[in-house]
Design an enzyme around this catalytic site. Structure first.
Site, PDB file in Angstrom:
ATOM      1  CG  HIS A 209      -1.852   0.924   1.000  1.00 28.68           C
ATOM      2  ND1 HIS A 209      -2.269   1.761   1.955  1.00 28.68           N
ATOM      3  CD2 HIS A 209      -3.173   0.959   0.388  1.00 28.68           C
ATOM      4  CE1 HIS A 209      -3.289   2.578   1.839  1.00 28.68           C
ATOM      5  NE2 HIS A 209      -3.930   2.198   0.775  1.00 28.68           N
ATOM      6  CE  LYS A 211      -1.171   4.806  -1.522  1.00 30.21           C
ATOM      7  NZ  LYS A 211      -2.118   4.425  -0.267  1.00 30.21           N
ATOM      8  CG  ASP A 216      19.098  12.250  -8.965  1.00 36.59           C
ATOM      9  OD1 ASP A 216      18.763  10.785  -9.362  1.00 36.59           O
ATOM     10  OD2 ASP A 216      18.968  13.032  -9.589  1.00 36.59           O
ATOM     11  CG  HIS A 385      -7.584   8.525   0.242  1.00 40.79           C
ATOM     12  ND1 HIS A 385      -5.981   8.369  -0.001  1.00 40.79           N
ATOM     13  CD2 HIS A 385      -7.998   7.411   0.374  1.00 40.79           C
ATOM     14  CE1 HIS A 385      -6.074   7.239  -0.186  1.00 40.79           C
ATOM     15  NE2 HIS A 385      -6.968   6.404   0.061  1.00 40.79           N
ATOM     16  CE  LYS A 387      -4.366   6.713   3.028  1.00 48.31           C
ATOM     17  NZ  LYS A 387      -5.692   6.272   3.303  1.00 48.31           N
ATOM     18  CG  ASP A 392       0.471  17.105  23.167  1.00 47.51           C
ATOM     19  OD1 ASP A 392      -0.609  17.126  23.136  1.00 47.51           O
ATOM     20  OD2 ASP A 392       1.153  16.029  24.019  1.00 47.51           O
TER      21      ASP A 392
END
Length: 467
Positions: A209, A211, A216, A385, A387, A392
Protein backbone atom coordinates in the site's frame (compact mmCIF):
# COMPACT_ATOMS: atom_id res chain seq x y z
CA UNK A 1 -11.10 -44.33 -3.95
CA UNK A 2 -10.59 -40.69 -4.93
CA UNK A 3 -12.90 -39.62 -2.12
CA UNK A 4 -10.80 -41.53 0.42
CA UNK A 5 -7.58 -39.93 -0.92
CA UNK A 6 -9.19 -36.49 -0.72
CA UNK A 7 -10.36 -37.06 2.86
CA UNK A 8 -6.92 -38.28 3.94
CA UNK A 9 -5.20 -35.25 2.37
CA UNK A 10 -7.82 -32.94 3.86
CA UNK A 11 -7.30 -34.40 7.34
CA UNK A 12 -3.52 -34.12 7.03
CA UNK A 13 -3.81 -30.49 5.89
CA UNK A 14 -6.28 -29.68 8.70
CA UNK A 15 -4.00 -31.25 11.32
CA UNK A 16 -0.96 -29.35 10.00
CA UNK A 17 -2.91 -26.07 10.17
CA UNK A 18 -4.10 -26.82 13.71
CA UNK A 19 -0.51 -27.53 14.77
CA UNK A 20 0.64 -24.30 13.12
CA UNK A 21 -2.07 -22.35 14.94
CA UNK A 22 -1.11 -23.85 18.27
CA UNK A 23 2.59 -23.18 17.71
CA UNK A 24 2.46 -19.77 15.99
CA UNK A 25 -0.89 -18.35 17.09
CA UNK A 26 -0.39 -15.06 18.94
CA UNK A 27 -3.89 -14.13 20.08
CA UNK A 28 -5.94 -16.85 21.84
CA UNK A 29 -9.29 -15.46 20.66
CA UNK A 30 -8.11 -15.35 17.06
CA UNK A 31 -6.64 -18.85 17.29
CA UNK A 32 -9.90 -20.19 18.74
CA UNK A 33 -11.89 -18.51 15.96
CA UNK A 34 -9.81 -20.15 13.25
CA UNK A 35 -10.00 -23.55 14.95
CA UNK A 36 -13.80 -23.27 15.02
CA UNK A 37 -13.88 -22.21 11.35
CA UNK A 38 -11.68 -25.11 10.26
CA UNK A 39 -13.74 -27.71 12.14
CA UNK A 40 -17.21 -26.29 11.34
CA UNK A 41 -16.83 -25.11 7.72
CA UNK A 42 -15.58 -28.00 5.55
CA UNK A 43 -13.02 -26.90 2.92
CA UNK A 44 -14.12 -23.25 3.20
CA UNK A 45 -12.58 -22.82 6.64
CA UNK A 46 -9.19 -24.04 5.44
CA UNK A 47 -9.31 -21.90 2.28
CA UNK A 48 -10.14 -18.81 4.33
CA UNK A 49 -7.28 -19.54 6.73
CA UNK A 50 -4.79 -20.02 3.88
CA UNK A 51 -5.85 -16.68 2.34
CA UNK A 52 -6.17 -14.41 5.36
CA UNK A 53 -5.38 -16.31 8.54
CA UNK A 54 -1.72 -17.18 8.51
CA UNK A 55 0.71 -15.45 10.83
CA UNK A 56 2.97 -13.77 8.28
CA UNK A 57 5.26 -12.52 11.04
CA UNK A 58 6.24 -16.17 11.53
CA UNK A 59 6.00 -17.23 7.87
CA UNK A 60 7.80 -14.35 6.22
CA UNK A 61 7.98 -13.63 2.51
CA UNK A 62 11.50 -12.34 3.04
CA UNK A 63 13.92 -11.67 5.86
CA UNK A 64 15.65 -8.30 5.75
CA UNK A 65 19.29 -8.29 6.71
CA UNK A 66 20.93 -5.69 8.91
CA UNK A 67 22.32 -2.92 6.72
CA UNK A 68 25.83 -2.05 7.85
CA UNK A 69 25.51 1.36 6.17
CA UNK A 70 22.97 2.33 8.81
CA UNK A 71 25.48 2.06 11.64
CA UNK A 72 27.42 5.12 10.50
CA UNK A 73 24.16 7.05 10.04
CA UNK A 74 22.94 6.22 13.53
CA UNK A 75 26.21 7.35 15.09
CA UNK A 76 25.55 10.84 13.76
CA UNK A 77 22.21 11.19 15.51
CA UNK A 78 23.01 13.15 18.65
CA UNK A 79 21.27 16.46 19.10
CA UNK A 80 20.28 18.69 22.00
CA UNK A 81 16.76 19.41 20.81
CA UNK A 82 13.77 19.82 23.12
CA UNK A 83 11.33 17.95 20.83
CA UNK A 84 13.93 15.25 20.20
CA UNK A 85 14.33 14.69 23.95
CA UNK A 86 10.58 14.91 24.55
CA UNK A 87 9.86 12.19 21.98
CA UNK A 88 12.88 10.05 22.81
CA UNK A 89 10.78 7.00 23.75
CA UNK A 90 8.89 7.06 20.43
CA UNK A 91 12.12 7.64 18.50
CA UNK A 92 13.77 4.71 20.28
CA UNK A 93 10.72 2.48 19.69
CA UNK A 94 10.74 3.14 15.94
CA UNK A 95 14.49 2.68 15.67
CA UNK A 96 14.35 -0.64 17.54
CA UNK A 97 11.52 -1.84 15.29
CA UNK A 98 12.79 -0.65 11.91
CA UNK A 99 16.51 0.17 12.29
CA UNK A 100 15.58 3.65 10.98
CA UNK A 101 17.08 6.52 12.94
CA UNK A 102 15.67 10.05 12.96
CA UNK A 103 17.35 12.32 10.41
CA UNK A 104 18.12 15.92 11.21
CA UNK A 105 18.69 17.80 7.96
CA UNK A 106 15.37 17.68 6.12
CA UNK A 107 13.34 20.35 4.38
CA UNK A 108 9.64 19.50 4.11
CA UNK A 109 6.83 20.71 1.88
CA UNK A 110 3.21 19.84 2.57
CA UNK A 111 1.32 19.07 -0.63
CA UNK A 112 -2.45 19.21 -0.31
CA UNK A 113 -4.55 17.48 -2.98
CA UNK A 114 -3.58 16.09 -6.36
CA UNK A 115 -2.98 19.14 -8.54
CA UNK A 116 -0.36 20.68 -6.24
CA UNK A 117 1.19 17.29 -5.47
CA UNK A 118 1.72 16.19 -9.06
CA UNK A 119 2.96 19.61 -10.10
CA UNK A 120 5.69 19.29 -7.46
CA UNK A 121 6.42 15.68 -8.43
CA UNK A 122 6.80 16.47 -12.13
CA UNK A 123 9.00 19.49 -11.40
CA UNK A 124 11.41 17.29 -9.43
CA UNK A 125 11.28 14.38 -11.88
CA UNK A 126 12.39 16.77 -14.63
CA UNK A 127 15.56 17.53 -12.60
CA UNK A 128 16.58 13.88 -12.05
CA UNK A 129 20.21 13.14 -12.96
CA UNK A 130 20.84 9.57 -11.84
CA UNK A 131 17.70 7.59 -11.04
CA UNK A 132 13.97 7.73 -10.39
CA UNK A 133 12.33 5.11 -8.18
CA UNK A 134 8.52 4.95 -8.04
CA UNK A 135 6.28 2.66 -6.02
CA UNK A 136 2.47 2.83 -5.95
CA UNK A 137 -0.44 0.78 -4.69
CA UNK A 138 -2.70 2.16 -7.44
CA UNK A 139 -1.21 3.09 -10.78
CA UNK A 140 -4.06 3.78 -13.20
CA UNK A 141 -3.92 4.66 -16.86
CA UNK A 142 -5.08 8.08 -17.90
CA UNK A 143 -3.79 11.62 -18.21
CA UNK A 144 -1.27 11.29 -15.37
CA UNK A 145 0.05 7.92 -16.51
CA UNK A 146 0.49 9.19 -20.08
CA UNK A 147 2.29 12.29 -18.88
CA UNK A 148 4.62 10.11 -16.80
CA UNK A 149 5.27 7.92 -19.85
CA UNK A 150 6.41 10.92 -21.89
CA UNK A 151 8.60 12.17 -19.06
CA UNK A 152 10.15 8.71 -18.60
CA UNK A 153 11.03 8.62 -22.28
CA UNK A 154 12.77 11.97 -21.99
CA UNK A 155 14.72 11.09 -18.82
CA UNK A 156 15.84 7.67 -20.11
CA UNK A 157 17.27 9.47 -23.15
CA UNK A 158 19.30 11.46 -20.60
CA UNK A 159 20.62 8.17 -19.09
CA UNK A 160 18.42 8.36 -15.99
CA UNK A 161 17.57 4.92 -14.58
CA UNK A 162 13.84 4.44 -13.93
CA UNK A 163 12.37 1.65 -11.82
CA UNK A 164 8.68 1.20 -11.01
CA UNK A 165 6.89 -1.14 -8.58
CA UNK A 166 3.10 -1.37 -8.75
CA UNK A 167 0.89 -3.53 -6.55
CA UNK A 168 -0.39 -6.61 -8.37
CA UNK A 169 -3.95 -6.19 -7.05
CA UNK A 170 -4.25 -2.45 -6.48
CA UNK A 171 -3.00 -1.79 -10.04
CA UNK A 172 -4.75 -4.81 -11.58
CA UNK A 173 -6.40 -2.63 -14.25
CA UNK A 174 -3.01 -1.60 -15.66
CA UNK A 175 -3.08 -2.87 -19.25
CA UNK A 176 -0.50 -5.00 -21.00
CA UNK A 177 -0.23 -2.37 -23.73
CA UNK A 178 0.80 0.34 -21.23
CA UNK A 179 3.29 -1.99 -19.54
CA UNK A 180 4.71 -2.83 -22.98
CA UNK A 181 5.19 0.88 -23.68
CA UNK A 182 7.12 1.21 -20.43
CA UNK A 183 9.32 -1.73 -21.37
CA UNK A 184 9.97 -0.44 -24.89
CA UNK A 185 11.29 2.91 -23.65
CA UNK A 186 13.46 1.23 -21.00
CA UNK A 187 11.50 1.53 -17.75
CA UNK A 188 11.97 -1.45 -15.44
CA UNK A 189 8.45 -2.09 -14.14
CA UNK A 190 7.45 -5.02 -11.91
CA UNK A 191 4.28 -5.98 -10.04
CA UNK A 192 4.37 -6.63 -6.31
CA UNK A 193 2.83 -10.04 -5.49
CA UNK A 194 0.80 -10.25 -8.72
CA UNK A 195 -2.42 -12.23 -9.08
CA UNK A 196 -1.14 -15.68 -10.00
CA UNK A 197 -2.80 -19.02 -9.43
CA UNK A 198 0.24 -20.64 -7.85
CA UNK A 199 0.64 -17.84 -5.27
CA UNK A 200 -3.02 -16.83 -4.96
CA UNK A 201 -3.64 -18.23 -1.48
CA UNK A 202 -0.32 -17.10 -0.02
CA UNK A 203 -0.24 -13.55 -1.37
CA UNK A 204 -3.78 -12.27 -2.00
CA UNK A 205 -4.20 -10.76 1.46
CA UNK A 206 -0.78 -9.06 1.63
CA UNK A 207 -0.70 -5.89 -0.44
CA UNK A 208 1.89 -3.17 -0.90
CA UNK A 209 0.00 0.00 0.00
CA UNK A 210 3.08 2.24 -0.11
CA UNK A 211 3.38 5.38 -2.25
CA UNK A 212 7.01 6.32 -2.69
CA UNK A 213 9.05 8.37 -5.13
CA UNK A 214 12.79 8.85 -4.63
CA UNK A 215 14.99 10.94 -6.91
CA UNK A 216 18.79 10.69 -6.79
CA UNK A 217 18.87 9.87 -3.04
CA UNK A 218 18.04 13.52 -2.36
CA UNK A 219 14.31 14.06 -2.80
CA UNK A 220 11.48 11.80 -1.72
CA UNK A 221 7.70 11.84 -1.76
CA UNK A 222 5.22 9.84 0.30
CA UNK A 223 1.65 10.18 1.52
CA UNK A 224 -1.82 9.06 0.54
CA UNK A 225 -1.95 10.02 -3.14
CA UNK A 226 -1.86 7.33 -5.85
CA UNK A 227 -1.36 7.74 -9.59
CA UNK A 228 -4.98 8.25 -10.62
CA UNK A 229 -6.80 10.93 -12.59
CA UNK A 230 -9.47 11.15 -9.89
CA UNK A 231 -6.99 13.32 -7.97
CA UNK A 232 -7.18 15.84 -10.81
CA UNK A 233 -10.72 15.45 -12.13
CA UNK A 234 -12.60 14.06 -9.15
CA UNK A 235 -14.83 11.01 -8.98
CA UNK A 236 -18.31 10.76 -10.57
CA UNK A 237 -19.74 9.26 -7.36
CA UNK A 238 -17.62 10.79 -4.59
CA UNK A 239 -16.68 14.16 -6.08
CA UNK A 240 -13.30 15.75 -5.30
CA UNK A 241 -10.63 13.52 -3.75
CA UNK A 242 -8.79 15.30 -0.95
CA UNK A 243 -5.45 13.99 0.25
CA UNK A 244 -2.12 15.02 1.73
CA UNK A 245 1.35 14.23 0.45
CA UNK A 246 4.82 15.15 1.70
CA UNK A 247 7.90 16.26 -0.21
CA UNK A 248 11.14 15.50 1.63
CA UNK A 249 14.51 16.92 0.70
CA UNK A 250 17.25 15.48 2.86
CA UNK A 251 18.54 12.29 4.44
CA UNK A 252 15.04 10.90 5.08
CA UNK A 253 14.79 10.40 1.30
CA UNK A 254 17.67 7.92 1.59
CA UNK A 255 15.60 5.87 4.02
CA UNK A 256 12.62 5.93 1.65
CA UNK A 257 14.93 4.59 -1.03
CA UNK A 258 16.09 1.82 1.29
CA UNK A 259 12.47 0.69 1.61
CA UNK A 260 12.09 0.77 -2.17
CA UNK A 261 15.25 -1.32 -2.60
CA UNK A 262 13.97 -4.01 -0.19
CA UNK A 263 10.61 -4.13 -1.99
CA UNK A 264 12.39 -4.22 -5.35
CA UNK A 265 14.26 -7.32 -4.24
CA UNK A 266 11.05 -8.97 -3.10
CA UNK A 267 9.35 -8.17 -6.42
CA UNK A 268 12.28 -9.00 -8.73
CA UNK A 269 14.94 -10.93 -6.76
CA UNK A 270 17.34 -8.27 -8.04
CA UNK A 271 19.64 -6.27 -5.76
CA UNK A 272 20.31 -2.56 -6.18
CA UNK A 273 23.65 -1.27 -4.99
CA UNK A 274 23.51 1.80 -2.80
CA UNK A 275 25.96 3.88 -0.82
CA UNK A 276 25.43 5.54 2.52
CA UNK A 277 25.33 9.33 2.06
CA UNK A 278 28.10 11.45 3.50
CA UNK A 279 26.83 13.37 6.52
CA UNK A 280 28.30 16.48 8.03
CA UNK A 281 27.99 15.90 11.84
CA UNK A 282 27.99 19.66 12.39
CA UNK A 283 25.01 20.22 10.12
CA UNK A 284 21.95 19.68 12.26
CA UNK A 285 19.64 22.35 10.88
CA UNK A 286 16.33 21.31 9.36
CA UNK A 287 13.36 19.25 10.45
CA UNK A 288 13.75 15.96 12.29
CA UNK A 289 12.11 13.16 10.30
CA UNK A 290 11.96 9.43 11.00
CA UNK A 291 10.75 7.10 8.24
CA UNK A 292 8.63 4.21 9.54
CA UNK A 293 8.08 1.17 7.31
CA UNK A 294 5.70 -1.55 8.42
CA UNK A 295 4.62 -4.85 6.92
CA UNK A 296 3.55 -8.42 7.62
CA UNK A 297 7.17 -9.59 7.51
CA UNK A 298 8.22 -7.41 10.43
CA UNK A 299 8.59 -8.87 13.92
CA UNK A 300 6.36 -6.14 15.36
CA UNK A 301 3.70 -3.86 13.93
CA UNK A 302 5.84 -0.73 13.92
CA UNK A 303 3.24 1.75 12.66
CA UNK A 304 0.56 0.46 15.03
CA UNK A 305 3.03 0.80 17.90
CA UNK A 306 4.00 4.30 16.73
CA UNK A 307 0.34 5.37 16.66
CA UNK A 308 -0.19 3.77 20.08
CA UNK A 309 2.80 5.60 21.51
CA UNK A 310 1.73 8.98 20.09
CA UNK A 311 -1.75 8.55 21.55
CA UNK A 312 -0.67 7.30 24.98
CA UNK A 313 2.05 9.94 25.47
CA UNK A 314 -0.16 12.87 24.41
CA UNK A 315 -0.75 15.43 27.15
CA UNK A 316 -2.89 18.05 25.39
CA UNK A 317 -4.39 16.78 22.14
CA UNK A 318 -4.39 14.13 19.42
CA UNK A 319 -6.04 14.98 16.10
CA UNK A 320 -6.49 12.18 13.56
CA UNK A 321 -7.49 12.59 9.92
CA UNK A 322 -8.23 9.26 8.24
CA UNK A 323 -11.07 7.76 6.17
CA UNK A 324 -10.60 4.26 7.57
CA UNK A 325 -10.56 4.30 11.37
CA UNK A 326 -11.22 0.65 12.22
CA UNK A 327 -8.96 0.31 15.25
CA UNK A 328 -7.30 -2.72 16.76
CA UNK A 329 -8.14 -3.36 20.42
CA UNK A 330 -4.88 -1.71 21.49
CA UNK A 331 -5.57 1.48 19.52
CA UNK A 332 -9.22 1.52 20.60
CA UNK A 333 -8.25 1.34 24.27
CA UNK A 334 -5.49 3.92 23.79
CA UNK A 335 -7.90 6.41 22.20
CA UNK A 336 -10.60 5.87 24.83
CA UNK A 337 -8.11 6.06 27.70
CA UNK A 338 -6.58 9.28 26.35
CA UNK A 339 -9.97 10.94 25.95
CA UNK A 340 -11.22 9.80 29.35
CA UNK A 341 -7.99 11.15 30.88
CA UNK A 342 -8.72 14.63 29.58
CA UNK A 343 -6.70 14.64 26.34
CA UNK A 344 -8.52 16.43 23.51
CA UNK A 345 -8.98 13.57 21.02
CA UNK A 346 -10.60 14.44 17.69
CA UNK A 347 -11.20 12.53 14.47
CA UNK A 348 -11.85 13.92 10.99
CA UNK A 349 -13.48 11.28 8.80
CA UNK A 350 -14.90 11.53 5.30
CA UNK A 351 -18.70 11.62 5.25
CA UNK A 352 -18.63 9.87 1.86
CA UNK A 353 -16.95 6.49 1.44
CA UNK A 354 -15.57 4.47 -1.44
CA UNK A 355 -16.83 1.20 0.10
CA UNK A 356 -20.24 0.59 1.68
CA UNK A 357 -19.02 -2.23 3.93
CA UNK A 358 -15.99 -0.24 5.11
CA UNK A 359 -18.22 2.79 5.72
CA UNK A 360 -20.52 0.82 8.04
CA UNK A 361 -17.54 -0.75 9.79
CA UNK A 362 -16.01 2.68 10.48
CA UNK A 363 -19.37 3.89 11.83
CA UNK A 364 -19.66 0.85 14.11
CA UNK A 365 -16.99 2.39 16.39
CA UNK A 366 -18.48 5.89 16.53
CA UNK A 367 -20.73 5.30 19.54
CA UNK A 368 -17.91 3.92 21.70
CA UNK A 369 -15.67 6.82 20.62
CA UNK A 370 -18.29 9.45 21.39
CA UNK A 371 -19.12 7.89 24.75
CA UNK A 372 -15.46 8.22 25.78
CA UNK A 373 -15.50 11.93 24.88
CA UNK A 374 -13.79 11.70 21.49
CA UNK A 375 -15.01 14.36 19.06
CA UNK A 376 -15.90 13.12 15.56
CA UNK A 377 -16.26 15.36 12.51
CA UNK A 378 -17.62 14.17 9.15
CA UNK A 379 -16.01 15.98 6.22
CA UNK A 380 -18.78 16.66 3.66
CA UNK A 381 -16.92 17.88 0.58
CA UNK A 382 -16.01 14.92 -1.64
CA UNK A 383 -13.81 12.11 -0.29
CA UNK A 384 -11.14 12.80 2.35
CA UNK A 385 -8.34 10.25 1.92
CA UNK A 386 -5.54 11.82 4.05
CA UNK A 387 -3.73 9.78 6.73
CA UNK A 388 -2.47 12.21 9.38
CA UNK A 389 -1.93 12.19 13.14
CA UNK A 390 -0.82 15.37 14.92
CA UNK A 391 -0.26 15.75 18.66
CA UNK A 392 0.73 18.40 21.23
CA UNK A 393 2.32 20.81 18.70
CA UNK A 394 5.24 18.39 18.78
CA UNK A 395 4.81 15.38 16.52
CA UNK A 396 3.16 14.54 13.19
CA UNK A 397 2.66 11.27 11.33
CA UNK A 398 1.85 11.50 7.63
CA UNK A 399 1.97 8.64 5.19
CA UNK A 400 0.10 5.70 3.71
CA UNK A 401 -1.16 3.78 6.77
CA UNK A 402 -4.80 3.82 7.82
CA UNK A 403 -5.88 3.31 11.42
CA UNK A 404 -7.04 -0.24 10.78
CA UNK A 405 -5.94 -3.83 11.21
CA UNK A 406 -5.16 -4.25 7.51
CA UNK A 407 -2.63 -1.43 7.56
CA UNK A 408 -1.19 -2.64 10.87
CA UNK A 409 -0.79 -6.34 10.07
CA UNK A 410 -1.44 -7.17 6.41
CA UNK A 411 -0.27 -4.31 4.19
CA UNK A 412 3.20 -2.98 3.49
CA UNK A 413 3.00 0.68 4.57
CA UNK A 414 5.26 3.66 5.19
CA UNK A 415 4.80 6.80 7.31
CA UNK A 416 7.02 9.79 7.95
CA UNK A 417 7.15 10.92 11.59
CA UNK A 418 8.07 14.60 11.93
CA UNK A 419 9.31 16.05 15.22
CA UNK A 420 8.85 19.78 14.66
CA UNK A 421 6.66 22.33 16.43
CA UNK A 422 6.00 24.64 13.47
CA UNK A 423 5.13 21.71 11.23
CA UNK A 424 2.76 20.27 13.87
CA UNK A 425 1.07 23.65 14.37
CA UNK A 426 0.52 23.91 10.62
CA UNK A 427 -1.18 20.50 10.49
CA UNK A 428 -3.22 21.33 13.59
CA UNK A 429 -4.44 24.55 11.95
CA UNK A 430 -5.31 22.65 8.78
CA UNK A 431 -7.27 20.11 10.87
CA UNK A 432 -9.22 22.84 12.65
CA UNK A 433 -10.07 24.58 9.36
CA UNK A 434 -11.36 21.33 7.79
CA UNK A 435 -13.23 20.25 10.93
CA UNK A 436 -14.83 23.71 11.02
CA UNK A 437 -16.36 22.92 7.62
CA UNK A 438 -17.53 19.52 8.82
CA UNK A 439 -20.50 17.98 10.64
CA UNK A 440 -19.83 17.22 14.31
CA UNK A 441 -21.47 14.15 15.79
CA UNK A 442 -22.93 14.19 19.31
CA UNK A 443 -23.35 11.16 21.54
CA UNK A 444 -26.96 11.81 22.63
CA UNK A 445 -28.10 12.29 19.03
CA UNK A 446 -26.03 9.44 17.60
CA UNK A 447 -27.46 6.87 20.04
CA UNK A 448 -30.91 7.60 18.57
CA UNK A 449 -29.94 6.45 15.07
CA UNK A 450 -32.29 3.89 13.41
CA UNK A 451 -32.01 0.25 14.50
CA UNK A 452 -31.33 -0.77 10.90
CA UNK A 453 -28.14 1.32 11.04
CA UNK A 454 -27.09 -0.49 14.21
CA UNK A 455 -27.72 -3.81 12.48
CA UNK A 456 -25.61 -2.85 9.47
CA UNK A 457 -22.82 -1.62 11.75
CA UNK A 458 -22.86 -4.84 13.78
CA UNK A 459 -22.77 -7.03 10.66
CA UNK A 460 -19.96 -4.99 9.10
CA UNK A 461 -17.93 -4.94 12.33
CA UNK A 462 -17.50 -8.71 12.12
CA UNK A 463 -15.35 -8.12 9.02
CA UNK A 464 -13.13 -5.48 10.66
CA UNK A 465 -10.10 -7.80 11.05
CA UNK A 466 -9.84 -8.25 7.26
CA UNK A 467 -10.89 -4.82 5.95
Amino acid sequence: MWLIIFLVLYIILAISIVLSLLIHGVKPAKTLGWLLAIFTIPVGGILLYLMIGRNRRKQKLYHSKKDEKLSSLHQNVSVENELYKRNKKIIHLIQRNTDHAPTLTNELTLLKDGKITFQSIFDDLEKAKDYIHLQYYIFEEGELANKLLELFKKKIAQNVKIRLIYDGIGSYSLSKSYLKKLKVIGVEAYPFLPFRFGRFLSSLNYRNHRKIIVIDDKIGFTGGINVSDKYLKGDPNLGTWHDMHLRIEGLAAWYLNRIFILDWYLATKQSIATKAPIIDPNKIHGKIVQIVPSGPDDDFSSIEQAYFSIITTAKEYVYITNPYIIPSQAILHALQTAALSGVDVRMLVSESADSTIVNWTVKSYFESFLKAGIKIFLYPDGFLHSKIVVSDNAIVSIGTANVDIRSFHQNYEVNAIVYNSDFAKKLKEDFLIDSGKSIELHYEVYTRRPWIHRLKEGAAKILSPIL
